[in-house]
Write a protein that holds these residues in place. Structure first.
Motif: not given
Length: 202
Positions: A154-155, A146-147
Motif C-alpha cells: 500500500x502507498x 488486513x495484516x
C-alpha cells in the motif's frame, strides 16, 4: 503481455488485444485482475435491491443476492462494500418514520437477498473445502489484506506540499473527496434524525 510480444505484427497484436478489451481483464505481471466486472455486478445488485426494498417486488432481491455473490468472486473488497451498504440501507429504512416502509417487506427482501447469496456461496465453499483450498483462500483474501498488504504494497495518501503546482494540488485533493463525503454523510444523517425527533416530540 501477449500483445507486447507481438509488436510489429499489427493483425496478430489486435487479435491478442481484442479478448482483453471484451473481457476487461487487465494483466499485472500476467495475473488477470477483474475490475469492472465486480463493480458492474455490485451496481446491478444495488439497482435490483432498491426496488425490492422500496416496492412490493421483493423477489428482485433474490437476483440481487446472486449478483452480490458473483461480485464476491470477482472483487471481494467491492462486494464487501456493497453488502455493508445494503445492510445500512435496510437498517435506515427499518427505522424510518417519514413514509415508512412495511417492516415485513424489508424482512422479506432481506431474506431473498441472503438466500440469493447463499445459493451461490454455500456450494462454492463446499467445493473449495473438498479441494482443500479454503485455508489458502483465507490467508490470501483475509489475512493478507488486513495484516500484510499495508506493510508491503500500500502507498500513503499524497500530501500537499509547497513545491506542488496547482494541477498537482487539485489531483491530490481528489484523493480526499471520498473521505469528505463519508464524513458528511453520517453528520447529515444524525442531524436529520435529531430534527425528526424534535418535530415528533412537539
Amino acid at each position: 503481455g501477449v500483445g507486447r510480444i507481438l509488436i510489429g505484427r499489427p493483425i496478430l497484436s489486435l487479435a491478442a488485444a481484442a479478448p482483453a478489451c471484451i473481457l476487461g481483464l487487465p494483466y499485472y505481471y500476467f495475473v488477470p485482475l477483474a475490475v469492472w466486472q465486480g463493480i458492474a455486478a455490485s451496481i446491478a445488485a444495488v439497482l435490483l435491491f432498491l426496488p425490492a426494498a422500496l416496492t412490493r417486488r421483493q423477489w428482485l432481491a433474490f437476483p440481487a443476492g446472486l449478483l452480490t455473490a458473483l461480485s464476491l468472486f470477482l472483487r471481494h473488497d467491492q462486494a464487501t462494500y456493497t453488502i455493508i451498504s445494503i445492510c445500512v440501507l435496510v437498517t435506515a429504512l427499518f427505522f424510518a418514520r417519514q413514509r415508512p416502509i412495511p417492516k415485513a417487506n424489508l424482512k422479506r427482501a432481506l431474506f431473498f437477498w441472503v438466500a440469493g447469496i447463499a445459493v451461490v456461496v454455500i456450494p462454492a465453499l463446499f467445493l473449495w473445502w473438498r479441494l482443500g483450498a479454503l485455508p489458502e483462500m483465507f490467508r490470501q483474501l483475509v489475512v493478507f489484506p488486513f495484516f500484510t498488504y499495508g506493510k508491503t504494497s500500500s502507498l500513503p495518501f499524497p500530501t500537499i506540499t509547497a513545491g506542488r503546482s496547482a494541477p498537482e494540488i487539485a489531483i491530490v485533493l481528489l484523493y480526499y473527496l471520498p473521505l469528505l463525503g463519508q464524513a458528511i454523510g453520517p453528520i447529515y444523517f444524525i442531524q436529520s434524525a435529531a430534527r425528526d425527533r424534535q418535530t415528533n416530540s412537539r
